[in-house]
Write an enzyme that holds these catalytic residues in place. Sequence first.
Site, PDB file in Angstrom:
ATOM      1  N   CYS A  85      -7.381  -2.966  -3.415  1.00 30.16           N
ATOM      2  CA  CYS A  85      -8.026  -2.450  -4.899  1.00 30.16           C
ATOM      3  C   CYS A  85      -9.127  -3.415  -5.563  1.00 30.16           C
ATOM      4  O   CYS A  85      -9.930  -3.853  -4.925  1.00 30.16           O
ATOM      5  CB  CYS A  85      -7.202  -1.765  -5.657  1.00 30.16           C
ATOM      6  SG  CYS A  85      -8.051  -0.825  -6.810  1.00 30.16           S
ATOM      7  N   HIS A 196      -3.772   1.817  -2.440  1.00 26.19           N
ATOM      8  CA  HIS A 196      -2.661   0.921  -2.590  1.00 26.19           C
ATOM      9  C   HIS A 196      -1.679   1.030  -1.684  1.00 26.19           C
ATOM     10  O   HIS A 196      -0.823   2.017  -1.785  1.00 26.19           O
ATOM     11  CB  HIS A 196      -2.142   0.988  -4.129  1.00 26.19           C
ATOM     12  CG  HIS A 196      -3.020   0.499  -4.874  1.00 26.19           C
ATOM     13  ND1 HIS A 196      -2.893  -0.602  -5.587  1.00 26.19           N
ATOM     14  CD2 HIS A 196      -4.101   1.341  -5.646  1.00 26.19           C
ATOM     15  CE1 HIS A 196      -3.976  -0.703  -6.484  1.00 26.19           C
ATOM     16  NE2 HIS A 196      -4.553   0.154  -6.455  1.00 26.19           N
ATOM     17  N   GLU A 198       0.823  -0.750  -1.214  1.00 22.04           N
ATOM     18  CA  GLU A 198       2.105  -1.164  -1.895  1.00 22.04           C
ATOM     19  C   GLU A 198       2.830   0.125  -2.788  1.00 22.04           C
ATOM     20  O   GLU A 198       3.858   0.232  -2.725  1.00 22.04           O
ATOM     21  CB  GLU A 198       2.220  -2.516  -2.770  1.00 22.04           C
ATOM     22  CG  GLU A 198       1.561  -2.226  -3.980  1.00 22.04           C
ATOM     23  CD  GLU A 198       0.188  -1.877  -3.965  1.00 22.04           C
ATOM     24  OE1 GLU A 198      -0.591  -1.763  -3.006  1.00 22.04           O
ATOM     25  OE2 GLU A 198      -0.602  -2.032  -5.221  1.00 22.04           O
TER      26      GLU A 198
END
Lengths: 223, 80
Positions: A85, A196, A198
């Site tokens: 990002c 994302h 994560e």
Amino acid sequence: MVKFAVVVFPGTNCDFETERAIRKAGAEAERVWYRASLKDFDGVVLPGGFSYADYLRAGAIAARQKIMDEVKEFAEEGRPVLGICNGFQVLTEAGLLPGALRPNRVPRFLCRWVHLRVNDTETPFTSLYEPGEVIRMPIAHAEGNYYTDDPSKVRVVFQYSDENGNVTEEANPNGSVLNIAAIANEGGNVLGTMPHPERASDRFLGSEDGLKVFRSMVEWARR
Amino acid sequence: MKWKVTVIVRLKEGLNDPEGRVIGNALRNLGYAVENLRVPKCFEFELDSEKPEKEVEEMCRRLLANPLIHSWEYSIEPVS
């Protein structure tokens, strides 16, 4: 054990989650303030957030900090460099990846789950995926509209798609050229992704599909 | 020698300017016949330099603009 640096700029806010996902994938991870050095690490991750409050252009000011000289060395030496990002925005602004990330086509912050088609499994970050696999990850950005003046030269890794893997205009959340969600450099060792991974690294978050990005990266760095 | 510098950075022709579109729509809703509204960025600063043109051009290229998507223009006047 291989060890990854998670670089923290003023305004970074996904560093803890990224550190945790790398550890879950089987490597050591350490958050590193942008004024520190990156020596003694096997790879570097630029996490999401709003470095320098997105002033000027998202990622523009972080991209010109001294630590980026070391990140460039990592990239040139073929070691893994992952930008998530805001980290993707920093990598394009620093010239480590081609193109630019413009404000979303509809000028608002987008925060939602998307489907992605895995287009390239030959990179250190995607080797554990199946070619054409459809995965789910969240996006959270205002400037994720990928632009390049020569799409034929870009190594497209993830594309926004529908749940069946069809890359359609309706599945494109932000107006990116060719529905591009993630790209790699020519050598494959530098990856920028707007979604994302994560935030999709544990079942309690709603998906574990992103964990393979970190697992692939850790496995590759161990070799 | 000290100079007063004004730099204007614009999205290149043909590139979509979502902020401009929203502001243009808002003005149209207020009854004005506005079309093609764009939102350039303007930077004003003072610069102490012997080669102001060269330095300002360099600043645009290195940070103030992204040459892939922006064009720029500037004016440089002596500080009185």
